[in-house]
Design an enzyme around this catalytic site. Structure first.
Site, short mmCIF file in Angstrom:
data_model
loop_
_atom_site.label_atom_id
_atom_site.label_comp_id
_atom_site.label_asym_id
_atom_site.label_seq_id
_atom_site.Cartn_x
_atom_site.Cartn_y
_atom_site.Cartn_z
N LYS A 102 -38.61 0.65 26.55
CA LYS A 102 -37.93 -0.46 26.38
C LYS A 102 -38.66 -1.39 27.81
O LYS A 102 -38.54 -3.01 27.00
CB LYS A 102 -36.69 -0.53 27.19
CG LYS A 102 -36.33 -0.15 25.87
CD LYS A 102 -34.21 -0.47 25.93
CE LYS A 102 -33.53 -0.21 24.42
NZ LYS A 102 -32.12 -0.45 24.62
N LYS A 157 -39.21 5.06 13.36
CA LYS A 157 -37.32 5.12 13.12
C LYS A 157 -36.70 3.94 12.69
O LYS A 157 -37.62 2.76 13.20
CB LYS A 157 -37.05 5.61 14.29
CG LYS A 157 -35.36 6.01 14.45
CD LYS A 157 -34.98 6.59 15.59
CE LYS A 157 -33.87 5.37 16.19
NZ LYS A 157 -32.86 5.95 17.59
N LYS A 166 -33.06 -1.53 14.47
CA LYS A 166 -31.79 -2.74 14.63
C LYS A 166 -33.32 -3.61 14.57
O LYS A 166 -33.32 -5.05 13.79
CB LYS A 166 -31.53 -3.12 15.54
CG LYS A 166 -30.39 -1.60 15.82
CD LYS A 166 -29.56 -1.63 17.19
CE LYS A 166 -29.03 -0.63 17.34
NZ LYS A 166 -27.88 -0.28 18.56
#
Ligand code: TYM
Length: 336
Positions: A116, A198, A201
């Protein structure tokens, strides 16, 4: 005779983006059947969502929409405690206490922090670093025995166990030791455009990601464009290494229809990728259609949704406050 204590389950999803087919097949779908056997708490992890900047109006809208989708997926609010994390202040309160029992070294080794902070280089805030102790608080407040998470999130349950162990060693048995619970049928769904990654979003715009609320025509378009491979024969069979795209589509089809990989291989023998991708798209459309329609109906009834999240917060708070009071006593705070 007193009924044996049901094991407790807690999980949650951040309303930081719209729910995806991955969140459904990898998480929510598996939660639905647990309600009879376990005491289940599912939250909308809005405190976690703000480690990355959010548009306030959209965050509010997405949180309510996510609640409607939880219910539309079959999570019965009578049998499950559904709540918004920020409505239960004990999360932030225990989160702070646990910050003081979590080592900086442990936090800096978390892969999610590394990922992140690489993606949000202009906003490496303290919340991104301390996120695992808030997450530990989420779990430990409910004395959860089991935490259903994807394979990728096991590290978070590990650090929760380390924190709980450290605290229990100092103060006695305050927290139940949680175990990761990876459901047998829990699938890891990959991006339709980059099947090595993966489905997430963040890929809303490139067709790699199917949203739960997508319209059928969009779902069909994304599946028709899904990346496969150029193997001669264009044979449908499962090989995650050599054929990540086709294998992912098989996984999605299997999860939506309940068919085994062998049955799917036989079904598309000699038919090529085109027919296969159309069939997968149609299976997803039919899986998501009733959920989307139900969610849209629930979203028109704001008073009902409000009654659900209010009741959920009250029920969650009762359990959470009991644990928090015990923790406050143990660390030496004067009782109010
Ligand atoms: P989040 O929002 O990243 O993901 C929520 C859940 O959905 C699963 N998931 C997937 N599974 C399979 N394939 C995919 N493509 C896919 N995408 C998402 C994830 O594995 C996860 O189970 N930190 C959590 C929220 C949270 C939480 C907690 C969870 C906060 N506190 C305490 C459990 C316990 C999160 O970021 O979820």
């Amino acid at each position: 005779m007193e009924e044996a204590r049901k094991k407790v389950i807690l999980s949650g999803i951040k309303p930081s983006g719209n729910l995806t087919l991955g969140s459904y097949l990898g998480a929510i779908k598996n939660w639905v059947d647990l309600a009879d056997e376990y005491e289940c708490y599912y939250m909308l992890a809005d405190l976690h969502a703000i480690t990355v900047r959010q548009n306030p109006a959209e965050l509010r809208k997405r949180t309510l929409s996510q609640l409607a989708q939880y219910i539309a997926c079959g999570l019965d609010p009578e049998k499950n405690t559904l709540f918004i994390q920020s409505h239960v202040p004990a999360h932030a309160q225990l989160g702070w206490v646990l910050d003081c029992y979590t080592m900086f070294g442990e936090l800096s080794r978390m892969t999610q922090f590394k990922d992140k902070s690489a993606k949000n280089a202009d906003n490496i805030n303290a919340g991104l670093v301390t996120y695992p102790s808030l997450r530990a608080a989420d779990i430990l407040l409910y004395q959860a025995d089991l935490v259903p998470v994807g394979e990728d999130q096991k590290q978070h349950v590990e650090i929760t166990r380390d924190i709980a162990h450290r605290f229990n060693t100092l103060y006695g048995d305050v927290f139940t030791m949680p175990e990761p619970f990876i459901p047998k049928t829990g699938a890891r769904i990959m991006s339709l455009q980059n099947p090595e990654n993966k489905m997430s979003k963040s890929e809303e715009d490139n067709g790699g990601c199917i949203l739960m609320m997508n319209k059928p025509e969009d779902i069909m378009r994304y599946f028709k464009r899904a990346v496969t491979d150029s193997e001669t024969g264009r044979c449908v069979y499962y090989d995650k290494e050599k054929k990540p795209g086709v294998s992912n589509l098989m996984q999605i089809y299997a999860s939506c229809t309940g068919k085994s990989f062998e049955t799917i291989e036989a079904e598309f023998d000699g038919l090529g990728y085109g027919a296969f991708k159309t069939a997968v798209g149609e299976a997803v459309v039919e899986t998501l259609r009733p959920i989307r329609e139900k969610a849209e109906e629930l979203l028109r009834d704001k008073a009902y949704l409000e009654s659900i999240y209010r009741d959920g917060a009250a029920r969650a708070s009762r359990t959470a406050e009991r644990t928090l009071a015990k923790v406050y006593r143990k660390v030496g705070f004067v009782q109010r």
